[in-house]
Design an enzyme around this catalytic site. Structure first.
Site, PDB file in Angstrom:
ATOM      1  N   LYS A  67       0.685  -1.227  -0.085  1.00  0.00           N
ATOM      2  CA  LYS A  67      -0.197  -0.125   0.011  1.00  0.00           C
ATOM      3  C   LYS A  67       0.880   1.320   0.123  1.00  0.00           C
ATOM      4  O   LYS A  67       0.426   2.295  -0.641  1.00  0.00           O
ATOM      5  CB  LYS A  67      -1.117  -0.070   1.212  1.00  0.00           C
ATOM      6  N   ASP A 103     -10.377   2.355   2.523  1.00  0.00           N
ATOM      7  CA  ASP A 103     -10.295   1.508   4.084  1.00  0.00           C
ATOM      8  C   ASP A 103     -10.994   2.335   5.142  1.00  0.00           C
ATOM      9  O   ASP A 103     -11.818   1.483   5.676  1.00  0.00           O
ATOM     10  CB  ASP A 103      -8.732   1.190   4.522  1.00  0.00           C
TER      11      ASP A 103
END
Length: 281
Positions: A67, A103
């Site tokens: 990420k 997220d």
């Protein structure tokens, strides 16, 4: 030509993202679309990212451990990814891939679905951990009006760095031994670590200081009910498992790639649970 999307990670065999997205592809009749797993070693990630369009991919999800590397490799980011310096979703634009981070959205959407009437603005939120998931959840809770963030972490300096880097307002860091003080008067307790996952140990501090109105949640979903959630439930507290965060964080990406906003339904949840060998009562 098939519109291909993939999830990239190392390892990646455990990912249930293909199950989720291919379910939606079938449900909504999206033609010439396919979602795949793509195992990529860290040393190969940057080159793979550059090659995705040539391989026919119109988008991707990014998972552990890539990420932060995805953020560094891209020139385009949405505001959330820019703040978190982490990317979990790639969306093709006329200027190339844009990195996004969904997220925090998935976390909040899960709590809204599974705990109707809950509001992040009702009181302080306590977060256990100081990793990448903590960053996304802290930023999301602040944006949703949480009046105070209390971060409990074994390494105080790491938690303090998180607060500084995200410029979190009304955030305070607590030592592990100060958990009772952090939990006093809290509206929400969330475990953002891997503690509670199969084989990873448990969170052992007492929950007695939590008000009866507090909500307890965990981003871990294997097992579906972690030790933390089981203790909270036995104490009479409302709990929300972590599976819904996985399901909801997938929604914005699917909409960006295929132009259809999918629903997180009981049917989808049951499908993923069945893949985990669980039949929910």
């Amino acid at each position: 030509m098939t519109r291909k999307v993939c999830v990239i990670g190392w390892p990646i065999t455990h990912s249930r993202s293909p199950l989720i997205h291919n379910f939606w592809i079938g449900k909504y009749g999206v033609e010439d679309a396919l979602y795949e797993r793509f195992a990529v070693r860290p040393e190969d990630f940057a080159a793979t990212l550059r090659d995705l369009p040539k391989l026919g991919y119109i988008g991707a999800n990014i998972t552990v451990p890539h990420k932060e590397a995805a953020f560094a490799a891209l020139e385009l980011h949405d505001a959330t990814a820019r703040r978190l310096k982490a990317v979990n979703t790639l969306v093709m634009t006329p200027k190339g891939f844009e990195g996004r981070n969904t997220d925090g959205y998935g976390f909040i959407a899960n709590l809204r679905e599974r705990a109707p009437g809950w509001s992040p603005a009702a009181g302080p939120a306590v977060l256990i951990g100081a990793g990448g998931a903590t960053r996304a959840i802290a930023a999301a809770l602040e944006a949703e009006g949480a009046p105070e963030l209390r971060i409990i972490n074994r390494t105080k300096a790491r938690a303090e760095a998180l607060v500084t880097e995200l410029e979190l307002r009304n955030a305070r860091v607590y030592e592990w031994e100060e958990a009772n003080s952090a939990l006093s008067g809290a509206n929400l307790l969330v475990n953002t670590t891997t503690l509670g996952m199969n084989g990873e140990g448990e969170i052992e501090f007492s929950l007695e200081m939590l008000p009866r109105s507090a909500l307890v949640t965990d981003i871990v979903y294997t097992p579906l009910e972690t030790g933390l959630l089981a203790r909270a439930r036995l104490q009479g507290l409302a709990t929300v498992d972590g599976l819904g965060m996985l399901l909801h964080q997938a929604v914005p990406g699917f909409e960006a790639w295929f132009g259809i906003r999918p629903e997180v339904t009981a049917e989808l949840r049951a499908l993923v649970l069945a893949d985990m060998g669980i039949v929910e009562k």
